[in-house]
Design an enzyme around this catalytic site. Structure first.
Site, mmCIF file in Angstrom:
data_model
loop_
_atom_site.group_PDB
_atom_site.id
_atom_site.type_symbol
_atom_site.label_atom_id
_atom_site.label_comp_id
_atom_site.label_asym_id
_atom_site.label_seq_id
_atom_site.Cartn_x
_atom_site.Cartn_y
_atom_site.Cartn_z
ATOM 1 N N HIS A 167 -15.503 0.241 5.438
ATOM 2 C CA HIS A 167 -15.469 -1.065 6.104
ATOM 3 C C HIS A 167 -15.451 -0.997 7.625
ATOM 4 C CE1 HIS A 167 -14.926 -2.538 2.100
ATOM 5 N NE2 HIS A 167 -14.792 -3.793 2.489
ATOM 6 N N ASN B 292 -10.044 -0.109 2.855
ATOM 7 C CA ASN B 292 -11.013 -0.292 3.942
ATOM 8 C C ASN B 292 -12.077 0.800 3.981
ATOM 9 O OD1 ASN B 292 -9.728 -2.613 4.938
ATOM 10 N ND2 ASN B 292 -8.226 -1.364 6.021
ATOM 11 N N HIS C 76 -18.289 -3.202 8.851
ATOM 12 C CA HIS C 76 -18.121 -4.466 9.576
ATOM 13 C C HIS C 76 -18.921 -4.481 10.874
ATOM 14 C CE1 HIS C 76 -14.200 -5.758 7.375
ATOM 15 N NE2 HIS C 76 -15.265 -6.280 6.820
ATOM 16 N N ARG D 267 -2.602 0.636 1.316
ATOM 17 C CA ARG D 267 -3.555 -0.482 1.223
ATOM 18 C C ARG D 267 -4.740 -0.265 2.161
ATOM 19 N NH1 ARG D 267 -2.458 -7.078 0.736
ATOM 20 N NH2 ARG D 267 -4.662 -7.551 0.397
ATOM 21 N N LYS E 217 -6.886 -2.660 -7.814
ATOM 22 C CA LYS E 217 -6.566 -3.238 -6.500
ATOM 23 C C LYS E 217 -5.147 -3.816 -6.500
ATOM 24 C CE LYS E 217 -7.547 -6.258 -2.715
ATOM 25 N NZ LYS E 217 -8.366 -7.239 -2.024
ATOM 26 N N GLU F 225 -18.057 -2.806 -3.917
ATOM 27 C CA GLU F 225 -16.588 -2.705 -3.894
ATOM 28 C C GLU F 225 -16.066 -1.907 -5.095
ATOM 29 O OE1 GLU F 225 -15.107 -3.592 -1.232
ATOM 30 O OE2 GLU F 225 -16.090 -5.360 -0.369
ATOM 31 N N GLU G 18 0.138 -3.712 4.195
ATOM 32 C CA GLU G 18 -0.797 -2.738 4.759
ATOM 33 C C GLU G 18 -0.194 -1.815 5.811
ATOM 34 O OE1 GLU G 18 -4.799 -4.276 4.810
ATOM 35 O OE2 GLU G 18 -5.403 -2.846 6.345
ATOM 36 N N LYS H 166 -4.536 -11.986 0.755
ATOM 37 C CA LYS H 166 -5.030 -12.190 2.121
ATOM 38 C C LYS H 166 -5.870 -13.461 2.130
ATOM 39 C CE LYS H 166 -5.335 -7.468 3.954
ATOM 40 N NZ LYS H 166 -6.271 -6.434 4.451
#
Ligand SMILES: NC(=O)c1ccc[n+]([C@@H]2O[C@H](COP(=O)([O-])OP(=O)(O)OC[C@H]3O[C@@H](n4cnc5c(N)ncnc54)[C@H](O)[C@@H]3O)[C@@H](O)[C@H]2O)c1
Ligand SMILES: [Zn+2]
Length: 341
Positions: free
Chosen positions: A237, A234, A241, A230, A216, A174, A226, A132
């Protein structure tokens, strides 16, 4: 000495991993005169001698420079350096540098070869992996970008010697996320170890980084674009976020709070019973859990999340430690659970 290389295949490309190697081997992987390194001032100042004899473009450090204006200025420098389709771009830095390098390499002359030397713990275990690449636009993080895998990833743990403590802690957020969704044995290892132990023992941190990088990679290999698994990455997240944007929180701190609340939602929706263990582990590694925040405001941002589908949202929950699941929950239910906590 021959270098140990692991090659991982993705849908239409593959990436060579040189884990625990040393930047001195870089010239065996790429043609030095046709390569251009992109890095930031912090890395360049701390590690100047490692960049000797390489073409280097040096950016200002920080998320605020992960934007189109930086891309434009790098492209001008690439033109001045006469970079062409035979050139290789190498991002040496944290996730900001790897994200932007991969993006520029994907669009300059419709695509050059690129590779990464991640230098933060977070970028070694997370950001440099999975292809990404992209930039931020205004308040929207990673709004513009492309999925394209690097040709190689090389780790040199010497860079960690200069990594600030807050960045170590960000990386562990993470790592704990990976343990929660996929690896109960690693979760137990983290419980018995400590940040200081990992910082003091090279072999311990080296093994931990490789284990996470490979974890990962496997998730991405199975679902590069995704559609399913995948999404598990998140975990923490969605709310994370929403908080990161409004408060002075680092990414690791924000997702740590996000994981804490996701555990509580998991208790109610999924019968998860180990919130205390997750919270204790986050705290052990210096991360915040039950920070105060404006719930209504966070919820307003959450409503705009990319993972939202009309009145429902895809939320990553835990069935148990080591087993994440993606569930569709109504926004109303999330609002209710979060506001009652
Ligand atoms: N592409 C992905 O899948 C993915 C995944 C996670 C995060 N990300 C992105 O990664 C970025 C965050 O990455 P990050 O946490 O590495 O932050 P970062 O790149 O901003 O680096 C953090 C800070 O540490 C400094 N630094 C880096 N390495 C150093 C070293 N070895 N010694 C001293 N200082 C050093 C940097 O100059 C910077 O100031 C975000 O933009 C995020 O969106 C991308
Ligand atoms: Zn993250």
């Amino acid at each position: 000495m021959a270098m140990k290389k692991l090659t991982y295949k993705f849908s239409n490309s593959s990436t060579d991993y040189y884990l625990a190697h040393g930047i001195s081997h870089l010239k065996e992987i790429v043609d030095q005169k046709n390569s251009i390194i992109i890095t930031d001032e912090n890395l360049f100042n701390h590690h100047q001698k490692r960049f000797k004899n390489w073409n280097v473009i040096i950016l200002k450090p920080g998320e605020e420079y992960k934007v189109q204006a930086t891309v434009d200025s790098v492209i001008e420098q690439l033109i001045a350096m006469e970079a062409d389709r035979k050139s290789t771009l190498i991002g040496i830095g944290g996730g900001v540098i790897t994200d932007i390098t991969g993006y520029i390499a994907s669009i300059y002359m419709r695509g050059l070869k690129f590779g990464f030397i991640p230098t933060t713990l977070l970028s070694m275990v997370d950001a440099s992996i999975g292809g990404k690449n992209g930039i931020d636009v205004g308040v929207y993080k990673n709004l513009v970008g492309i999925i394209r895998q690097p040709s190689f990833i090389l780790h040199d743990l010497i860079f960690l010697n200069t990594l600030p403590q807050v960045e170590w802690i960000n990386g562990f957020a993470e790592i704990i996320k990976h343990a929660c969704i996929k690896d109960a044995a690693m979760f137990r290892e983290l419980e018995t170890s400590s940040l200081k132990k990992y910082q003091d023992r090279k072999t311990l941190i080296c093994e931990l980084i490789q284990r996470n990088a490979i974890l990962k990679t496997r998730v991405v290999q199975q679902d590069e674009f995704e559609k399913g698994d995948r999404k598990l990455l998140n975990f923490g997240h969605t709310l994370g976020h929403a908080l990161e944007k409004q408060h002075e929180l680092s990414h690791g701190q924000a997702i740590s709070i996000g994981m804490t609340y996701a555990c509580h939602i998991s208790e109610q929706v999924q019968g998860f019973k180990e919130t205390n263990r997750v919270v204790s582990l986050l705290e052990k590694y210096g991360l915040p859990t039950y920070a105060k925040f404006d719930k209504q405001k966070a919820f307003d941002v959450l409503k705009m999340d990319k993972k939202r589908e009309k009145k429902d949202i895809n939320y990553v929950l835990l069935e148990r430690i080591g087993k994440g699941v993606v569930k569709t929950i109504s926004l109303r239910q999330i609002e209710k659970i979060i506001s009652e906590l």
